[in-house]
Design a protein around this motif. Structure first.
Motif, PDB file in Angstrom:
ATOM      1  N   GLN A 238      -3.991  93.569  57.884  1.00  0.00           N
ATOM      2  CA  GLN A 238      -3.588  92.483  58.776  1.00  0.00           C
ATOM      3  C   GLN A 238      -3.046  91.311  57.980  1.00  0.00           C
ATOM      4  O   GLN A 238      -2.114  90.625  58.399  1.00  0.00           O
ATOM      5  N   LYS A 240      -1.503  91.489  55.086  1.00  0.00           N
ATOM      6  CA  LYS A 240      -0.162  91.821  54.615  1.00  0.00           C
ATOM      7  C   LYS A 240       0.850  91.752  55.755  1.00  0.00           C
ATOM      8  O   LYS A 240       1.996  91.326  55.554  1.00  0.00           O
ATOM      9  N   ILE A 241       0.402  92.178  56.951  1.00  0.00           N
ATOM     10  CA  ILE A 241       1.298  92.080  58.106  1.00  0.00           C
ATOM     11  C   ILE A 241       1.659  90.616  58.363  1.00  0.00           C
ATOM     12  O   ILE A 241       2.813  90.277  58.614  1.00  0.00           O
ATOM     13  N   LEU A 243       1.705  88.050  56.240  1.00  0.00           N
ATOM     14  CA  LEU A 243       2.627  87.541  55.224  1.00  0.00           C
ATOM     15  C   LEU A 243       4.015  88.157  55.388  1.00  0.00           C
ATOM     16  O   LEU A 243       5.024  87.458  55.421  1.00  0.00           O
ATOM     17  N   GLY A 244       4.026  89.496  55.529  1.00  0.00           N
ATOM     18  CA  GLY A 244       5.292  90.217  55.599  1.00  0.00           C
ATOM     19  C   GLY A 244       6.127  89.795  56.793  1.00  0.00           C
ATOM     20  O   GLY A 244       7.333  89.590  56.685  1.00  0.00           O
ATOM     21  N   PHE A 273      -4.398  81.655  53.043  1.00  0.00           N
ATOM     22  CA  PHE A 273      -3.062  81.716  52.456  1.00  0.00           C
ATOM     23  C   PHE A 273      -2.099  82.516  53.329  1.00  0.00           C
ATOM     24  O   PHE A 273      -0.909  82.244  53.389  1.00  0.00           O
ATOM     25  N   THR A 330      -4.986  84.579  45.888  1.00  0.00           N
ATOM     26  CA  THR A 330      -3.652  84.996  46.353  1.00  0.00           C
ATOM     27  C   THR A 330      -3.417  86.470  46.063  1.00  0.00           C
ATOM     28  O   THR A 330      -2.813  87.186  46.867  1.00  0.00           O
ATOM     29  N   GLY A 331      -3.943  86.937  44.927  1.00  0.00           N
ATOM     30  CA  GLY A 331      -3.806  88.354  44.615  1.00  0.00           C
ATOM     31  C   GLY A 331      -4.559  89.210  45.613  1.00  0.00           C
ATOM     32  O   GLY A 331      -4.073  90.243  46.082  1.00  0.00           O
ATOM     33  N   MET A 334      -2.972  89.740  49.032  1.00  0.00           N
ATOM     34  CA  MET A 334      -1.749  90.536  49.006  1.00  0.00           C
ATOM     35  C   MET A 334      -1.997  91.926  48.457  1.00  0.00           C
ATOM     36  O   MET A 334      -1.065  92.673  48.194  1.00  0.00           O
ATOM     37  N   GLY A 335      -3.249  92.243  48.239  1.00  0.00           N
ATOM     38  CA  GLY A 335      -3.560  93.589  47.794  1.00  0.00           C
ATOM     39  C   GLY A 335      -3.408  93.783  46.291  1.00  0.00           C
ATOM     40  O   GLY A 335      -3.305  94.897  45.820  1.00  0.00           O
ATOM     41  N   LEU A 336      -3.371  92.694  45.509  1.00  0.00           N
ATOM     42  CA  LEU A 336      -3.271  92.820  44.046  1.00  0.00           C
ATOM     43  C   LEU A 336      -4.641  92.813  43.393  1.00  0.00           C
ATOM     44  O   LEU A 336      -4.793  93.187  42.246  1.00  0.00           O
TER      45      LEU A 336
ATOM     46  N   VAL B  32       2.240  87.083  41.352  1.00  0.00           N
ATOM     47  CA  VAL B  32       1.891  86.747  42.739  1.00  0.00           C
ATOM     48  C   VAL B  32       3.155  86.424  43.533  1.00  0.00           C
ATOM     49  O   VAL B  32       3.357  86.903  44.651  1.00  0.00           O
ATOM     50  N   ARG B  35       5.071  89.559  44.229  1.00  0.00           N
ATOM     51  CA  ARG B  35       4.442  90.298  45.320  1.00  0.00           C
ATOM     52  C   ARG B  35       4.779  89.663  46.665  1.00  0.00           C
ATOM     53  O   ARG B  35       5.077  90.348  47.645  1.00  0.00           O
ATOM     54  N   LEU B  39       6.620  91.404  49.827  1.00  0.00           N
ATOM     55  CA  LEU B  39       6.070  91.451  51.186  1.00  0.00           C
ATOM     56  C   LEU B  39       6.962  90.708  52.172  1.00  0.00           C
ATOM     57  O   LEU B  39       7.260  91.201  53.254  1.00  0.00           O
ATOM     58  N   GLN B  40       7.361  89.494  51.783  1.00  0.00           N
ATOM     59  CA  GLN B  40       8.007  88.621  52.763  1.00  0.00           C
ATOM     60  C   GLN B  40       9.505  88.822  52.869  1.00  0.00           C
ATOM     61  O   GLN B  40      10.091  88.497  53.891  1.00  0.00           O
ATOM     62  N   ASP B  43      10.023  93.846  52.358  1.00  0.00           N
ATOM     63  CA  ASP B  43       9.385  94.667  53.394  1.00  0.00           C
ATOM     64  C   ASP B  43       9.239  93.925  54.715  1.00  0.00           C
ATOM     65  O   ASP B  43       8.503  94.347  55.596  1.00  0.00           O
ATOM     66  N   HIS B  44       9.964  92.830  54.817  1.00  0.00           N
ATOM     67  CA  HIS B  44       9.829  91.968  55.996  1.00  0.00           C
ATOM     68  C   HIS B  44       9.944  92.737  57.316  1.00  0.00           C
ATOM     69  O   HIS B  44       9.092  92.644  58.193  1.00  0.00           O
ATOM     70  N   TYR B  47       6.991  94.838  58.373  1.00  0.00           N
ATOM     71  CA  TYR B  47       5.815  94.078  58.805  1.00  0.00           C
ATOM     72  C   TYR B  47       6.054  93.357  60.128  1.00  0.00           C
ATOM     73  O   TYR B  47       5.125  93.146  60.898  1.00  0.00           O
ATOM     74  N   ASN B  54       0.958  94.979  66.953  1.00  0.00           N
ATOM     75  CA  ASN B  54      -0.330  94.308  67.111  1.00  0.00           C
ATOM     76  C   ASN B  54      -0.364  93.514  68.397  1.00  0.00           C
ATOM     77  O   ASN B  54      -1.331  93.500  69.118  1.00  0.00           O
TER      78      ASN B  54
END
Lengths: 382, 639
Positions: A238, A240-241, A243-244, A273, A330-331, A334-336, B32, B35, B39-40, B43-44, B47, B54
């Motif tokens: 969720q 990552k979703i 942020l993405g 974040f 922050t890592g 984001m899955g880091l 960071v 990454r 993500l943003q 792969d925007h 997501y 959702n």
């Protein structure tokens, strides 16, 4: 209040205030401001229950920072060991007089206030180790005999915090301690052996079931987030979703669907974040990271410009802790890094962490205020 | 002790290491940031899609089930408000107390309470839990009145199937029931599966409800809703909603008033009655007693109730007009009389009845022990003389009888849309060969068997519907086909002009005269069942079909009165008739299981049913057409 702490001060209060690094204060206020703004959004556009409290806490902590900055660095050096042993004692007392909260025993209640000895220890360890290395020559640092005290000083609190259980804080304390030992000049050879040793210890802890089930789960989930998308991996997915889907410029303030519709778990604390990143996008998130970067770089600069070895090490220790917070949090969202429960400093909601961070900067600021007049006269600034 | 070591070397090391640390932090933040970029920015799109998934849920709006109406538009199956009381656990802290409060209005058993508590623990606290449904208006209004004192209680009005005529129309419309796993596995599309999964959704289980289930279901509507992480609806996006479409209306040929009258007439017996329009084939009455209440099936019946229904000797779950098979008994003589003429016997042919006839190696008895004396064809029907037909049976080919019986509607099912029809048996040489395929010694036809068949006994069996069709075909001389669905949605099944039967119409004349004599001439077997209306003469035929043969030993013991037999061994009573005699319009068949005699049990009931038909004369009134009703508003808009 500031008037009472002037013992032995060579400079007047007014002069010392003028020596405060105000740009750093402004940067810290901006970071905390980002926290207030985000918490206001997380509460669906309300000062309650988080934003207002966060603001007040920051104001109070800022006062603490300034008060601490007014205390001369040599007094902090005098207090270093007492503070460390007090923190260690409090930590050891937690299992006996601590309050159990959310399945972990981390709190001590004093006169109606609850405080976390583990948070105090983050600072106390920095002080204690800085004090210790203040008295060592370069060639002594890597001698086995002189290695024993710092290992005990780091190992005891790490073990105590780990048993609470609070893996995130234990790692943070351990890493901070290790970083100070490294900064103090530990030889690379011993350093590398130490890292390998820590790794082996970690694997052993996992193998022999010292880690709690949820801690193992979190690490496994970190290694493969899709393992259990509705269970442990849910938070991360969720996040990552959020942020993405925020994209380049975000969904707009208070328009983050992931946060407003509560898809983000613990969003006012560890995952804050992602709200920020969802609503303000890549541009906003990078902006926030740059603020942190500025704070860290200024911090290192201040540390290297300090007058004594103690002041330099203590200041760097504070910055190390702060940097670890930022990078791990922050890592993690984001899955880091594994989800280990590390807040984003000054932005995440939570009083104790805010206080610890600001007290740390108080120490740093004290080092800056106590610097030589010609602080930047070529002495190893970055 | 004050230690202050001045050691430039350690400061050098510190500076270097601090520089390294700064570099490490910079690197960390670059990672960071990278990454974040991945993500943003990279792969925007993916997501965004996940965030949409959702956020938005498609909610199905269950369509109203189509109505089933009688020929004048009276609803036989419709929908009614289902008053329910739901409970939202999150609205109260004291769940036990809330349940105590509601128990004072509606009865909640311990068992049910345990079940509710279990659901509360399992589900999200904002999902309503059904405490009780199908509440009476009285209970429902009481709950609404006391609502301020009932925390967490949520009164709700849903829709459920309603059968206003209850058991009277049970076998016509059938019933609906809860969706089963097999319904789900047979669903053809995901769309359908979603609809089937809607809470409270029902599918047709029996009768027309089952056959026309798809048409009655209608089309589901849908609405997009915005939900939060817990599935709570935040917003209904009404502008994107697709309204549901109610299922098609099914207009039947049944006349609900006459159906009720027939059910009342048959009450207390295990019986069946069918009334048909002999011109159109419209089935006006399809009555079966005792019946079950389809409303109870919709709500759900207990295993005990189900067992009681299943084990009752009166067979309340058997659709007797269509699925009950009975030897037609003497009503079959109408077939035999036509067959005899085809075989060459003239209406004037006479046979002598001494009460019995020797054939093969035994006596065949007439129902009248003392005999009828000389009997012609009309008299054979009027008095229902068995020996007259035995005489013919001695040398008639059974296949001629079988052919006539088939042409008159026996031994077959009709396309009604009601499942479970039985064919019955019209015995012939070919039939026997097939039936005894495993026992070749029994395969040849023995003429002695024709003697049983010709009076409607032996192998021959029929359903009440077939008997009604037979009567209608005799009355008109045409191949009348029964139907029960007149209009389905916007498709009307026009009554088809009945084709000629393929039997010389003249052969029916003597049969009709005989039937007229049965009811309207003194001495006819059903003279008591006449309708005293010269313009609306009822022509009929009695039938008594043997269920159990009284043995010689029993007869010797003095057991001659069938009323001394246990109920299940008594003979079935049958009666078929049509009216008016000189301009046939309605045919009726009545079977009373174990009713002992057609004349005493079935005849009077048939007469009363036909009296009601005569009074109402449904064929003379315009039938309801749902298409006209549906079109009316459109027309007024054009005008």
């Amino acid at each position: 209040m500031a008037t009472i702490i002037l013992p032995g001060g060579k400079r007047g209060l007014r002069e010392r205030l003028s020596r405060v690094h105000w740009p750093l204060i402004i940067l810290l206020t901006m970071v905390a401001g980002a926290g207030v703004v985000t918490l206001y959004s997380a509460a669906e556009g309300s000062w309650q229950p988080w934003a207002l409290k966060h603001l007040i806490r920051f104001a109070v902590s800022l006062c603490l920072l300034l008060v601490m900055a007014m205390v001369a660095m040599r007094h902090w050096m005098t207090l270093a060991y007492p503070v460390y042993f007090f923190a260690l004692a409090a930590l050891a007392a937690v299992p006996f007089i601590g309050v159990v909260n959310m399945g972990a025993q981390r709190w001590i209640e004093v006169g109606g206030f609850q405080f976390q000895p583990s948070e105090l220890m983050k600072l106390a360890l920095v002080l204690g180790l800085a004090r210790y290395y203040h008295g060592l020559r370069a060639e002594q640092v890597s001698q086995p005999l002189y290695l024993v005290p710092p290992l005990v000083m780091i190992g005891a609190p790490v073990a105590l915090v780990f048993m609470q259980p609070d893996l995130g804080t234990a790692i943070l304390i351990g890493a901070t301690g290790a970083a100070i030992v490294f900064l103090a000049g530990l030889s690379w050879r011993i350093g590398i052996i130490g890292v390998i040793g820590a790794f082996v210890a970690g694997v052993a802890a996992y193998r022999f079931g010292i880690l709690k089930q949820y801690q193992v789960e979190r690490i496994l989930t970190f290694l493969d987030p899709d393992r259990d998308p509705l269970g442990k991996g849910y938070h991360l997915l969720q996040s990552k979703i959020a942020l993405g889907s925020g994209g380049l410029d975000g969904k707009g303030y208070m328009l983050g669907t992931q946060s407003q519709l509560k898809f983000l778990p613990e969003m006012q604390t560890d995952f804050i974040f992602t709200i920020f990143g969802e609503e303000f996008g890549f541009v906003g998130a990078i902006g926030l990271l740059l603020l942190y970067y500025a704070v860290i770089m200024i911090g290192i600069n201040i540390a290297l410009g300090a007058k004594t070895h103690f002041a330099r090490l203590a200041s760097l220790g504070v910055i190390v802790t702060f940097s670890l917070y930022v990078l791990i949090n922050t890592g993690m969202v984001m899955g880091l890094a594994p989800v280990v429960g590390v807040p984003l400093p000054l932005v995440s909601y939570g009083g104790t962490v805010m206080l610890t961070i600001m007290a740390g900067f108080g120490l740093l600021m004290s080092a800056y205020v106590s610097r030589e007049q010609d602080a930047f006269s070529g002495r190893g600034s970055l | 002790m004050r230690i202050n070591v001045h050691d430039p070397e350690r400061q050098e090391i510190l500076n270097r290491r601090a520089f390294l640390f700064g570099g490490a932090v910079s690197l960390g933040l670059v990672v960071v940031g990278g990454r974040l970029y991945q993500l943003q920015i990279l792969d925007h799109d993916r997501y965004v899609e996940l965030a949409q998934d959702n956020q938005f849920n498609r909610r199905i709006i269950t369509p109203l089930r189509g109505e089933i109406v009688d020929r004048f538009g009276k609803p036989l199956a419709s929908n009614r408000k289902n008053f329910r009381v739901l409970f939202v656990p999150e609205q109260t802290r004291d769940v036990e107390g809330a349940l105590d409060a509601i128990s004072e209005i509606i009865n909640i058993s311990e068992e049910k309470r345990t079940r509710i508590m279990r659901q509360i623990r399992r589900r999200a606290p904002f999902i309503p839990i059904e405490i009780e449904n199908n509440l009476s208006w009285d209970q429902f209004s009481k709950i609404n009145f006391q609502l301020p004192y009932l925390p967490g209680i949520l009164p709700d009005v849903g829709e459920t199937r309603d059968y206003p005529y209850g058991e009277a129309a049970a076998f016509v419309v059938g019933y609906v029931g809860a969706v089963t796993e097999s319904d789900l596995s047979q669903a053809k599309s995901e769309e359908e599966r979603i609809l089937l999964r809607q809470p409270g959704f029902k599918v047709g289980r029996e009768g027309l409800e089952r056959t026309y289930d798809k048409e009655l279901r209608g089309a589901a509507g849908s609405m997009n809703v915005k939900v939060n992480a817990y599935g709570r609806v935040i917003e209904e996006l009404k502008d994107q909603a697709i309204p549901p479409v109610q299922g098609e209306t099914l207009a039947l040929t049944i006349d609900a008033d006459l159906q009720l009258a027939a059910m009342k007439e048959l009450e207390g017996e295990s019986a069946a009655a069918v009334v048909m329009d002999v011109v159109t084939g419209d089935i006006l009455v399809l009555a079966s007693t005792p019946a079950f209440d389809p409303n109870a099936f919709n709500i759900g019946i207990s295993p005990q109730e189900w067992r009681a229904l299943n084990e009752s000797p009166y067979k309340p779950l058997l659709n007797k007009p269509l699925s009950g098979v009975y030897p037609p008994g003497s009503t079959f003589k109408l077939v035999s009389a036509v067959a005899a003429q085809i075989a060459g016997y003239k209406p004037g042919f006479r046979a002598h009845c001494p009460g019995r006839l020797w054939y093969g190696n035994r006596y065949f008895h007439c129902w009248k022990r003392e005999g009828h004396g000389w009997v012609d064809m009309k008299g054979s029907i009027k008095h229902s003389c068995d020996v007259f037909y035995y005489t013919i049976a001695k040398d008639i080919d059974v296949d001629i009888i079988a052919d006539v019986a088939k042409k008159l509607g026996l031994g077959q099912t009709f396309e009604l849309g009601i499942p479970g029809q039985r064919e019955g048996v019209v015995p012939s040489r070919e039939w026997k060969r097939r039936f005894f395929a495993g026992r070749p010694e029994n395969q040849p036809w023995f003429q002695g068997e024709t003697l049983s068949v010709i009076i409607g006994q032996g192998y021959v069996t029929s359903t009440p519907l077939q008997l009604a069709v037979m009567t209608a075909r005799i009355a008109t001389g045409r191949e009348v086909r029964p139907r029960i669905v007149r209009v389905l949605g916007d498709i009307a099944a026009p009554p088809q002009p009945a084709a000629p039967l393929g039997i010389d119409p003249a052969y029916f004349d003597i049969v009709r005269v005989g039937m007229d004599a049965v009811t309207n001439e003194p001495g006819g077997t059903a003279y008591r069942s006449r309708l005293d209306n010269p313009d609306w003469r009822l022509a009929g035929k009695t039938g008594t079909s043997q269920v159990y043969q009284i043995t010689a030993e029993e007869r010797a013991r003095g057991l001659t009165d069938p009323e001394d037999l246990p109920w299940e061994r008594r003979d079935h009573a049958l009666f078929v008739c049509y009216a008016p005699f000189d301009n046939p319009r309605y045919a009726c068949a009545v079977v009373v299981e174990h009713g002992i005699g057609g004349a005493r049990m079935a005849g009077p009931k048939a007469r009363e049913i036909m009296r009601a038909v005569m009074t109402k004369d449904p064929a003379a009134r315009p039938a309801y057409d749902p298409r006209v009703v549906a079109q009316t508003p459109e027309r007024s808009r054009e005008g």
